[in-house]
Write an enzyme that holds these catalytic residues in place. Structure first.
Site, PDB file in Angstrom:
ATOM      1  N   TYR A 148      -1.866  -1.113  10.409  1.00 40.78           N
ATOM      2  CA  TYR A 148      -2.065  -1.485   9.007  1.00 40.78           C
ATOM      3  C   TYR A 148      -0.875  -1.048   8.160  1.00 40.78           C
ATOM      4  O   TYR A 148      -0.319  -1.845   7.386  1.00 40.78           O
ATOM      5  CB  TYR A 148      -3.346  -0.841   8.487  1.00 40.78           C
ATOM      6  CG  TYR A 148      -3.577  -0.996   7.005  1.00 40.78           C
ATOM      7  CD1 TYR A 148      -4.118  -2.166   6.483  1.00 40.78           C
ATOM      8  CD2 TYR A 148      -3.274   0.038   6.119  1.00 40.78           C
ATOM      9  CE1 TYR A 148      -4.345  -2.312   5.116  1.00 40.78           C
ATOM     10  CE2 TYR A 148      -3.493  -0.098   4.756  1.00 40.78           C
ATOM     11  CZ  TYR A 148      -4.032  -1.270   4.261  1.00 40.78           C
ATOM     12  OH  TYR A 148      -4.248  -1.404   2.908  1.00 40.78           O
ATOM     13  N   SER A 150       0.834  -1.203   0.000  1.00 38.02           N
ATOM     14  CA  SER A 150       0.000   0.000   0.000  1.00 38.02           C
ATOM     15  C   SER A 150       0.865   1.248   0.000  1.00 38.02           C
ATOM     16  O   SER A 150       2.021   1.219   0.431  1.00 38.02           O
ATOM     17  CB  SER A 150      -0.895   0.005   1.255  1.00 38.02           C
ATOM     18  OG  SER A 150      -1.486   1.270   1.468  1.00 38.02           O
TER      19      SER A 150
END
Length: 290
Positions: free
Chosen positions: A195, A182
């Site tokens: 995350y 990401s």
């Protein structure tokens, strides 16, 4: 100032989902997953792909793109049966076989069973796409519990170790592994510390695994999407955030799953034969120097 005000206008209806990882079937508007084009010469003819999180979002778009390029597909998902069934129907409509398998990939035994199901159905695995993930925003770092950290790492990182270990005996020279990281791995995220940490770990995992498997002729690469309109968004953020999601990137909008899927096709195909240990960045123009 006018440009900033324009970016803050809602670009989709405010909405929220009360379950993770969320359902594509109730999103408004629905994410675009269908392949943007179909090649005359299939890039992935007769290959077999296992895709985690393949029921919706980026995973579904990748499954459809792979099928459009000639591959049979296995979709591994948590419990979104309706989305998985729809994804399988769309893959089959493209003329290819699709196996669906429900599993909590944070569990090692479940990962082994998912791989065994693919091998039993198709005989081998040529492409492994480690895509499934979860996220739980917390505005204050102190609110991130040990249980949340462990759960997020189990789903996002440990699963990749489990799946690769289970899949390798069934992968030959020329096989590929593609991991979804990401943009948050590169720029961080104040409300997604755990995350973003998992996504940074995936970058290190990708680079190290690439070196580990290069002599076997197995390439390992990754994709680091920016803001993409998937079920994870309405199932994670409040409605007011969802309505303007992605408007802060240079291109001024969230991307669609089928705008990310071509990265996976490229990395899965022989077009990227001289690439391993690399990361592609479909993120709407954000410069991350990664």
């Amino acid at each position: 100032m006018a440009q900033m005000q324009q970016q803050e206008k809602p670009v989709r209806p405010p909405q929220i989902q009360t379950r993770q990882p969320g359902l594509e079937s109730v999103m408004e508007p629905a994410p675009h997953a269908e392949p943007r084009h179909r090649a005359r010469e299939p890039k992935l003819k007769d290959r077999v792909a296992l895709i985690t999180g393949g029921d919706s979002g980026i995973g579904r778009a990748v499954a459809l793109a792979f099928a459009a390029e000639g591959a049979d597909v296995s979709i591994v998902y948590l419990n979104e049966d309706e989305d998985a069934s729809e994804a399988a129907k769309l893959v089959k409509k493209l003329g290819h076989r699709c196996l669906t398998h429900a599993a909590d990939i944070g569990d090692e035994a479940a990962c082994k069973q998912a791989v065994e199901a693919v091998v039993q159905e198709f005989g081998r695995i040529d492409i492994l796409v480690n895509n499934a993930a979860e996220q739980h925003p917390q505005e204050n770092f102190e609110f991130i519990s040990a249980e949340q950290v462990e759960r997020t790492f189990r789903t996002n990182v440990f699963s990749m170790f489990h799946l690769v270990r289970a899949a390798l005996p069934h992968m030959q020279k020329g096989s590929v592994i593609i991991n979804t990281t990401s943009v948050t791995a590169y720029r961080g995220s104040a409300s997604l510390v755990d995350y973003a940490s998992t996504k940074a770990a995936i970058v290190g995992f990708t680079r190290s695994l690439a070196h580990s498997l290069v002599k076997r002729g197995i390439r390992v690469n990754a994709v680091a999407p920016g803001p993409i309109w998937t079920p994870l968004i309405p199932s994670t953020f409040p409605p007011e955030h969802v309505s303007t999601f992605g408007s802060d990137v240079p291109m001024g909008r969230a991307g669609e799953p089928n705008e990310v899927a071509p990265c996976y096709v490229f990395l899965a195909s022989d077009d990227s034969s001289y690439m391993t240990g690399q990361v592609l960045h479909p993120n709407g123009g954000e410069i991350v120097n990664g």
